[in-house]
Design an enzyme around this catalytic site. Structure first.
Site, short mmCIF file in Angstrom:
data_model
loop_
_atom_site.label_atom_id
_atom_site.label_comp_id
_atom_site.label_asym_id
_atom_site.label_seq_id
_atom_site.Cartn_x
_atom_site.Cartn_y
_atom_site.Cartn_z
N ASN A 59 0.80 -1.22 0.00
CA ASN A 59 0.00 0.00 0.00
C ASN A 59 0.83 1.28 0.00
O ASN A 59 0.34 2.35 0.34
CB ASN A 59 -0.96 0.00 1.19
CG ASN A 59 -1.84 -1.23 1.20
OD1 ASN A 59 -1.77 -2.04 2.11
ND2 ASN A 59 -2.63 -1.43 0.15
N ILE A 69 0.90 6.76 0.31
CA ILE A 69 0.26 5.70 1.08
C ILE A 69 -1.21 5.58 0.69
O ILE A 69 -1.91 6.59 0.59
CB ILE A 69 0.35 6.00 2.59
CG1 ILE A 69 1.81 6.18 3.00
CG2 ILE A 69 -0.33 4.91 3.41
CD1 ILE A 69 1.99 6.88 4.33
N CYS A 70 -1.66 4.35 0.49
CA CYS A 70 -3.07 4.09 0.25
C CYS A 70 -3.66 3.54 1.55
O CYS A 70 -3.45 2.38 1.89
CB CYS A 70 -3.25 3.09 -0.89
SG CYS A 70 -4.98 2.74 -1.25
N LEU A 71 -4.32 4.42 2.29
CA LEU A 71 -4.94 4.04 3.56
C LEU A 71 -6.25 4.81 3.66
O LEU A 71 -6.24 6.05 3.61
CB LEU A 71 -4.01 4.37 4.73
CG LEU A 71 -4.50 4.03 6.13
CD1 LEU A 71 -4.76 2.54 6.29
CD2 LEU A 71 -3.49 4.51 7.18
N SER A 79 -6.25 -3.40 -2.63
CA SER A 79 -6.07 -2.05 -3.16
C SER A 79 -4.59 -1.66 -3.14
O SER A 79 -4.20 -0.70 -2.49
CB SER A 79 -6.90 -1.07 -2.31
OG SER A 79 -6.77 0.23 -2.79
#
Length: 156
Positions: A85, A92-94, A125
């Site tokens: 992620n 960052i994918c959060l 994701s």
């Protein structure tokens, strides 16, 4: 009005700094880079035990918008990071940093969420699809990739 909003952001961040300084959580920390600008911080996260990141320390940047806490800070890994992620630029994918953001979150909860993400990536994701595939397929090889990418932090 802008001055009042800026004052609210400053007051909120001062309170969050005090909260962090009094926290007993040793695996995370964060501080403003400049005493005259509370909207830019550097944070540190220690990888959680029993994960490929165990014992490793990572540096992140936190940039707070003038409408914080109603909008999330922009957070990036400054340390090189091999993670499903996180992309090569440290983005960052959060979900809590995007569509699931809430004004009740603070610096401590953000850093703890990032720390948790290290051990529990969202492979549905990924920003790094190769890391996501390797996480699911071969944890030993994954750890080797993490270590190959890792750089010690000088200023921790």
């Amino acid at each position: 009005m802008a001055v009042e909003e800026g004052g609210c952001v400053t007051k909120r961040l001062q309170n969050e700094l005090l909260q962090l300084l009094s926290s007993t959580t040793e695996s995370i920390s964060a501080f403003p880079v400049d005493d005259n600008d509370l909207t830019y911080w550097v944070g540190y996260i220690t990888g959680p035990k029993d994960t490929p990141y165990s014992g490793l320390k990572f540096k992140v940047s936190l940039k707070f918008p003038q409408n914080y806490p109603f909008h999330p800070p922009m957070i990036k890994f400054l340390s090189p990071m091999w993670h499903p992620n996180v992309d090569k630029s440290g983005n960052i994918c959060l979900d809590i940093l995007k569509e699931k953001w809430s004004a009740v979150y603070n610096v401590e909860t953000i850093l703890l969420s990032l720390q948790s993400l290290l051990g529990e990536p969202n492979n549905r994701s990924p920003l790094n699809a190769v890391a996501a595939e390797l996480w699911d397929a071969d944890m030993e090889e994954y750890r080797k990739k993490v270590l190959a990418c890792y750089e010690e932090i000088d200023d921790y």
